[in-house]
Design an enzyme around this catalytic site. Sequence first.
Site, PDB file in Angstrom:
ATOM      1  N   GLU A  84       0.853  -1.122   0.034  1.00 55.30           N
ATOM      2  CA  GLU A  84       0.097  -0.122   0.068  1.00 55.30           C
ATOM      3  C   GLU A  84       0.847   1.042  -0.020  1.00 55.30           C
ATOM      4  OE1 GLU A  84      -3.385   1.148   0.203  1.00 55.30           O
ATOM      5  OE2 GLU A  84      -2.311   2.976   0.646  1.00 55.30           O
ATOM      6  N   ASP A 128      -6.780  -4.447  -5.729  1.00 59.85           N
ATOM      7  CA  ASP A 128      -7.981  -3.620  -5.437  1.00 59.85           C
ATOM      8  C   ASP A 128      -7.607  -2.084  -5.819  1.00 59.85           C
ATOM      9  OD1 ASP A 128     -10.382  -2.132  -4.790  1.00 59.85           O
ATOM     10  OD2 ASP A 128     -10.233  -2.858  -2.700  1.00 59.85           O
ATOM     11  N   CYS A 155     -13.448  -0.652  -9.206  1.00 61.62           N
ATOM     12  CA  CYS A 155     -14.838   0.261  -8.989  1.00 61.62           C
ATOM     13  C   CYS A 155     -14.819   1.260 -10.525  1.00 61.62           C
ATOM     14  CB  CYS A 155     -14.187   1.487  -8.071  1.00 61.62           C
ATOM     15  SG  CYS A 155     -12.744   2.300  -8.133  1.00 61.62           S
TER      16      CYS A 155
HETATM   17  C1  LIG Z   1      -9.524   1.245  -3.821  1.00 59.00           C
HETATM   18  S1  LIG Z   1      -8.673   1.509  -2.260  1.00 59.00           S
HETATM   19  C2  LIG Z   1      -8.519  -0.400  -1.603  1.00 59.00           C
HETATM   20  C3  LIG Z   1      -8.260  -0.463  -0.144  1.00 59.00           C
HETATM   21  C4  LIG Z   1      -8.505  -1.800   0.498  1.00 59.00           C
HETATM   22  N1  LIG Z   1      -8.332  -2.903  -0.499  1.00 59.00           N
HETATM   23  C5  LIG Z   1      -9.963  -1.901   0.972  1.00 59.00           C
HETATM   24  O1  LIG Z   1     -10.914  -2.489   0.453  1.00 59.00           O
HETATM   25  O2  LIG Z   1     -10.171  -1.200   1.997  1.00 59.00           O
HETATM   26  C6  LIG Z   1      -7.094   1.682  -3.168  1.00 59.00           C
HETATM   27  C7  LIG Z   1      -5.697   1.543  -2.347  1.00 59.00           C
HETATM   28  O3  LIG Z   1      -4.605   1.874  -2.994  1.00 59.00           O
HETATM   29  C8  LIG Z   1      -3.799   2.673  -2.622  1.00 59.00           C
HETATM   30  N2  LIG Z   1      -2.834   2.913  -3.856  1.00 59.00           N
HETATM   31  C9  LIG Z   1      -3.191   3.817  -4.892  1.00 59.00           C
HETATM   32  N3  LIG Z   1      -2.110   3.937  -5.752  1.00 59.00           N
HETATM   33  C10 LIG Z   1      -1.354   2.886  -5.264  1.00 59.00           C
HETATM   34  C11 LIG Z   1      -0.151   2.291  -5.821  1.00 59.00           C
HETATM   35  N4  LIG Z   1       0.433   2.886  -7.174  1.00 59.00           N
HETATM   36  N5  LIG Z   1       0.668   1.398  -5.154  1.00 59.00           N
HETATM   37  C12 LIG Z   1       0.113   1.183  -3.906  1.00 59.00           C
HETATM   38  N6  LIG Z   1      -0.984   1.425  -3.235  1.00 59.00           N
HETATM   39  C13 LIG Z   1      -1.720   2.415  -3.963  1.00 59.00           C
HETATM   40  C14 LIG Z   1      -4.484   3.792  -2.095  1.00 59.00           C
HETATM   41  O4  LIG Z   1      -3.951   4.596  -0.901  1.00 59.00           O
HETATM   42  C15 LIG Z   1      -5.770   2.842  -1.482  1.00 59.00           C
HETATM   43  O5  LIG Z   1      -5.556   2.627  -0.174  1.00 59.00           O
END
Ligand SMILES: C[S@@+](CC[C@H](N)C(=O)[O-])C[C@H]1O[C@@H](n2cnc3c(N)ncnc32)[C@H](O)[C@@H]1O
Length: 202
Positions: A84, A128, A155
């Site tokens: 993350e 995700d 999403c």
């Molecule tokens: C749709 S949320 C999913 C969170 C978790 N799976 C949940 O269901 O609560 C996407 C997550 O990806 C993180 N994120 C966005 N871009 C990223 C990247 N390039 N590498 C790692 N994490 C990332 C965001 O901070 C966010 O917490």
Amino acid sequence: DRAVHRVHGRDFVRERADDRTWRVGEGGFWQVHPQAAELLVDAVMRGLTPRKGETAIDLYCGVGLFAGALADRVGEKGAVLGIESGKRAVADARKNLADFPRVRIEQGKVEKVLPRTGITEADLVVLDPPRTGAGRSIVESVAALGPRRIAYVACDPAALARDLAYFTRAGYRPRFLRAFDLFPMTHHMECVAILEPAAKGA
Ligand SMILES: C[S@@+](CC[C@H](N)C(=O)[O-])C[C@H]1O[C@@H](n2cnc3c(N)ncnc32)[C@H](O)[C@@H]1O
């Protein structure tokens, strides 16, 4: 991301899902619909059917929702890695999952951290990503781990469709695809796609 205002001096909220309490700090991601987290964990776990002793990876893990659900099911002989980018979310994930010694949460972008882990195989992968999706390079890296099943939580159906095409080229096919109306009265849909190696049963 949701805004979290200080309530009784705390800058985080507590949420319930999968029989656990999750702390979600300021700026951290949690599904908006109150039943969404539970529903998505159930859909992902049913799709993946984790077994004791398996290894699993949760990409874009937020505060650790799927990593925790996987850790619970693969047991103490299994292992789970979460990745993350958000620093606060990583701190929350580590707190949320402190009672699982075989869970590791790495902070940083998936595209940078995943290749650096040195991991060459995994039984299960959850991804995700944000609305933009994972993209070809991450899809190819996930497929190269040779998981027996992959859960893609999306999403944005358009980004999912693009990434499913990359997965197909990388040797994975959708086993099933479910869509959830988690944003009622809007055109938004949340999808869960379960993939498996195309060669299986072909
Ligand atoms: C749709 S949320 C999913 C969170 C978790 N799976 C949940 O269901 O609560 C996407 C997550 O990806 C993180 N994120 C966005 N871009 C990223 C990247 N390039 N590498 C790692 N994490 C990332 C965001 O901070 C966010 O917490």
